[in-house]
Design a protein around this motif. Structure first.
Motif, PDB file in Angstrom:
ATOM      1  N   GLN A 270      35.224  46.156  33.944  1.00  0.00           N
ATOM      2  CA  GLN A 270      35.603  45.958  32.544  1.00  0.00           C
ATOM      3  C   GLN A 270      36.867  45.094  32.416  1.00  0.00           C
ATOM      4  N   GLU A 271      37.861  45.343  33.284  1.00  0.00           N
ATOM      5  CA  GLU A 271      39.068  44.538  33.245  1.00  0.00           C
ATOM      6  C   GLU A 271      38.779  43.072  33.561  1.00  0.00           C
ATOM      7  N   ILE A 272      37.896  42.863  34.536  1.00  0.00           N
ATOM      8  CA  ILE A 272      37.546  41.491  34.895  1.00  0.00           C
ATOM      9  C   ILE A 272      36.886  40.784  33.718  1.00  0.00           C
ATOM     10  N   ARG A 283      41.564  29.068  26.708  1.00  0.00           N
ATOM     11  CA  ARG A 283      41.317  27.861  27.507  1.00  0.00           C
ATOM     12  C   ARG A 283      41.957  26.634  26.839  1.00  0.00           C
ATOM     13  N   GLU A 284      42.059  26.677  25.536  1.00  0.00           N
ATOM     14  CA  GLU A 284      42.602  25.530  24.836  1.00  0.00           C
ATOM     15  C   GLU A 284      44.135  25.580  24.726  1.00  0.00           C
ATOM     16  N   ALA A 285      44.745  26.705  25.239  1.00  0.00           N
ATOM     17  CA  ALA A 285      46.200  26.812  25.142  1.00  0.00           C
ATOM     18  C   ALA A 285      46.864  25.804  26.070  1.00  0.00           C
ATOM     19  N   PRO A 286      47.999  25.292  25.646  1.00  0.00           N
ATOM     20  CA  PRO A 286      48.640  24.244  26.448  1.00  0.00           C
ATOM     21  C   PRO A 286      49.373  24.787  27.663  1.00  0.00           C
ATOM     22  N   ASP A 287      49.519  26.209  27.768  1.00  0.00           N
ATOM     23  CA  ASP A 287      50.318  26.753  28.864  1.00  0.00           C
ATOM     24  C   ASP A 287      49.469  26.839  30.119  1.00  0.00           C
ATOM     25  N   THR A 288      49.598  25.944  31.048  1.00  0.00           N
ATOM     26  CA  THR A 288      48.816  25.909  32.291  1.00  0.00           C
ATOM     27  C   THR A 288      49.217  27.036  33.221  1.00  0.00           C
ATOM     28  N   THR A 289      50.466  27.408  33.239  1.00  0.00           N
ATOM     29  CA  THR A 289      50.952  28.465  34.130  1.00  0.00           C
ATOM     30  C   THR A 289      50.303  29.806  33.799  1.00  0.00           C
ATOM     31  N   GLU A 290      50.150  30.070  32.528  1.00  0.00           N
ATOM     32  CA  GLU A 290      49.530  31.343  32.123  1.00  0.00           C
ATOM     33  C   GLU A 290      48.064  31.398  32.539  1.00  0.00           C
ATOM     34  N   ARG A 291      47.398  30.244  32.427  1.00  0.00           N
ATOM     35  CA  ARG A 291      45.990  30.225  32.851  1.00  0.00           C
ATOM     36  C   ARG A 291      45.858  30.468  34.353  1.00  0.00           C
ATOM     37  N   GLU A 292      46.753  29.902  35.121  1.00  0.00           N
ATOM     38  CA  GLU A 292      46.697  30.082  36.578  1.00  0.00           C
ATOM     39  C   GLU A 292      46.961  31.542  36.953  1.00  0.00           C
ATOM     40  N   GLU A 293      47.926  32.157  36.249  1.00  0.00           N
ATOM     41  CA  GLU A 293      48.199  33.564  36.537  1.00  0.00           C
ATOM     42  C   GLU A 293      46.998  34.446  36.198  1.00  0.00           C
ATOM     43  N   THR A 294      46.388  34.116  35.099  1.00  0.00           N
ATOM     44  CA  THR A 294      45.196  34.891  34.705  1.00  0.00           C
ATOM     45  C   THR A 294      44.073  34.727  35.718  1.00  0.00           C
ATOM     46  N   VAL A 298      42.284  37.592  38.055  1.00  0.00           N
ATOM     47  CA  VAL A 298      40.821  37.787  38.112  1.00  0.00           C
ATOM     48  C   VAL A 298      40.326  37.768  39.551  1.00  0.00           C
ATOM     49  N   GLN A 299      40.845  36.842  40.355  1.00  0.00           N
ATOM     50  CA  GLN A 299      40.416  36.755  41.763  1.00  0.00           C
ATOM     51  C   GLN A 299      40.833  38.004  42.540  1.00  0.00           C
ATOM     52  N   ASP A 300      42.054  38.481  42.259  1.00  0.00           N
ATOM     53  CA  ASP A 300      42.518  39.694  42.944  1.00  0.00           C
ATOM     54  C   ASP A 300      41.649  40.894  42.581  1.00  0.00           C
ATOM     55  N   LEU A 301      41.321  40.984  41.303  1.00  0.00           N
ATOM     56  CA  LEU A 301      40.475  42.106  40.866  1.00  0.00           C
ATOM     57  C   LEU A 301      39.079  42.034  41.503  1.00  0.00           C
ATOM     58  N   GLU A 302      38.534  40.843  41.607  1.00  0.00           N
ATOM     59  CA  GLU A 302      37.215  40.697  42.250  1.00  0.00           C
ATOM     60  C   GLU A 302      37.274  41.087  43.731  1.00  0.00           C
ATOM     61  N   THR A 303      38.372  40.691  44.402  1.00  0.00           N
ATOM     62  CA  THR A 303      38.520  41.061  45.820  1.00  0.00           C
ATOM     63  C   THR A 303      38.641  42.575  45.967  1.00  0.00           C
ATOM     64  N   ARG A 304      39.443  43.163  45.084  1.00  0.00           N
ATOM     65  CA  ARG A 304      39.602  44.633  45.128  1.00  0.00           C
ATOM     66  C   ARG A 304      38.272  45.332  44.847  1.00  0.00           C
ATOM     67  N   ASN A 305      37.544  44.782  43.911  1.00  0.00           N
ATOM     68  CA  ASN A 305      36.230  45.361  43.587  1.00  0.00           C
ATOM     69  C   ASN A 305      35.281  45.285  44.786  1.00  0.00           C
ATOM     70  N   ALA A 306      35.278  44.165  45.503  1.00  0.00           N
ATOM     71  CA  ALA A 306      34.423  44.023  46.686  1.00  0.00           C
ATOM     72  C   ALA A 306      34.824  45.013  47.777  1.00  0.00           C
ATOM     73  N   ASP A 307      36.158  45.201  47.951  1.00  0.00           N
ATOM     74  CA  ASP A 307      36.623  46.167  48.950  1.00  0.00           C
ATOM     75  C   ASP A 307      36.173  47.584  48.602  1.00  0.00           C
ATOM     76  N   LEU A 308      36.274  47.921  47.297  1.00  0.00           N
ATOM     77  CA  LEU A 308      35.867  49.260  46.880  1.00  0.00           C
ATOM     78  C   LEU A 308      34.353  49.480  47.090  1.00  0.00           C
ATOM     79  N   GLU A 309      33.572  48.442  46.784  1.00  0.00           N
ATOM     80  CA  GLU A 309      32.126  48.560  47.002  1.00  0.00           C
ATOM     81  C   GLU A 309      31.805  48.741  48.487  1.00  0.00           C
ATOM     82  N   GLN A 310      32.522  48.015  49.342  1.00  0.00           N
ATOM     83  CA  GLN A 310      32.296  48.146  50.794  1.00  0.00           C
ATOM     84  C   GLN A 310      32.659  49.543  51.276  1.00  0.00           C
ATOM     85  N   GLN A 311      33.780  50.084  50.764  1.00  0.00           N
ATOM     86  CA  GLN A 311      34.163  51.438  51.131  1.00  0.00           C
ATOM     87  C   GLN A 311      33.118  52.462  50.659  1.00  0.00           C
TER      88      GLN A 311
END
Length: 362
Positions: A270-272, A283-294, A298-311
């Motif tokens: 749900q968070e992802i 996506r149309e916001a001019p702040d590129t740094t905020e998009r990169e952080e977001t 998302v990538q960290d959450l997907e990795t954590r989700n994959a680890d949890l599924e493997q466990q």
């Protein structure tokens, strides 16, 4: 004596039967054991007879006539009808060869009886066939050569005429010459011989059976000891494993962990999804740094989700393996217990058999 007049020409051993006079179908055995059956030739009367003695009486006293027929009804059994005695005799042999020899001798004797009748009717002297058969008589042995007690009745069939005075005098003379003693002595001899053979055979069989039973007993004992050791090992292994209550607690804890992991996976999904939506909205916001952080979140959450599924999958596999191992251990213990019960039952039967053998041994 009568032995000089009536001589055996062929002897064999067979089980003697007579047809049931009531049903005319069933066979009645003359005894439990094989008897000596002999062809005799009476040189005085030119008569051939088939005689067999059982105990102190004549079981077979059949005069061979040209119209008689010996029939093979199986590979080891043959029969013939005696109209004078108003019965049918059956002989069971130990081999087909003995039956064939008896049948061939029956045919020879019947042919000799036919020639003897023709000679007597023509008034000539009977020499050819009778002498030929008599020349092949067996070596001297304690064979029956005269009539036994009660044989006077066997000479008279139910359909024949009563014997004349000459026949009665001849029978009295034979009895007076000691034929009764010879028959009884012969019957005793064969009875003792058969008894000795049966006892020797029974002793050999008992010794062989006892040796075999001893070997089986030793093998059963070794097998029982091996099974006891196996059962002890399985019990020790079962004791080393968690008790059923602990196993149930472990199962419950594992199930709760799985449920928690599933809830966490759903939450992260749900968070992802929320972050993806926010990423699309900004996506149309001019702040590129905020998009990169977001995107990094998302990538960290997907990795954590994959680890949890493997466990989660690893814990499910571990749970299934533990269940399978427990079921295998239970099945092995059950099979060992059943096999032990079977071996114990066999040992009990073997012990009873040895006890019966010991009681029956002289």
């Amino acid at each position: 004596m009568s032995t000089a007049r009536e001589q055996p020409i062929f002897s064999t051993r067979a089980h003697v039967f007579q047809i049931d006079p009531t049903t005319k179908r069933n066979w009645i055995p003359a005894g439990k054991h094989a008897l000596t059956v002999s062809y005799f030739y009476d040189a005085t009367r030119n008569v051939y007879r088939i005689i067999s003695i059982g105990g102190a009486k004549a079981i077979i006293n059949s005069t061979v006539t040209p119209n008689m027929t010996f029939t093979k009804t199986s590979q080891k059994f043959g029969q013939w009808a005696d109209s004078r005695a108003n019965t049918v005799y059956g002989l069971g042999f130990a081999s087909e060869q003995q039956l064939t020899q008896f049948a061939e001798k029956f045919q020879e004797v019947k042919e000799a009886a036919r020639l003897a009748r023709e000679k007597s009717q023509d008034g000539g002297e009977f020499t050819s066939s009778a002498l030929a058969l008599a020349s092949h008589q067996v070596p001297p042995s304690p064979l029956v050569s005269t009539n036994g007690p009660g044989e006077e009745k066997l000479f008279r069939s139910q359909s024949a005429d009563a014997p004349g005075p000459t026949e009665r005098e001849r029978l009295k003379k034979m009895l007076s010459e000691g034929s009764v003693g010879e028959v009884q002595w012969e019957a005793e001899f064969f009875a003792l011989q058969d008894s000795n053979q049966r006892l020797a055979g029974a002793l050999r069989e008992a010794n062989a059976a006892a040796a075999q039973w001893r070997q089986q007993l030793e093998a059963q004992r070794a097998e029982a000891e091996r099974l006891r050791q196996r059962v002890a090992e399985l019990e020790a292994q079962a004791a080393a494993e968690p008790v059923p209550a602990a196993a149930a607690g472990e199962k419950e804890a594992t199930s709760q962990s799985v449920e928690q992991l599933e809830a966490q996976v759903q939450t992260k999904d749900q968070e992802i999804q929320t972050l993806k939506n926010q990423s699309l909205g900004t996506r149309e916001a001019p702040d590129t740094t905020e998009r990169e952080e977001t995107a990094q979140k998302v990538q960290d959450l997907e990795t954590r989700n994959a680890d949890l599924e493997q466990q989660l999958r690893a814990m499910e596999c571990s749970l299934e393996e533990a269940r399978a191992e427990r079921e295998r251990a239970r099945a092995e213990v059950g099979r060992a217990a059943q096999l032990l019960d079977v071996r114990l039952f066999e040992l009990s039967e073997l012990r009873e058999g040895l006890a019966r053998l010991a009681e029956a041994a002289p």
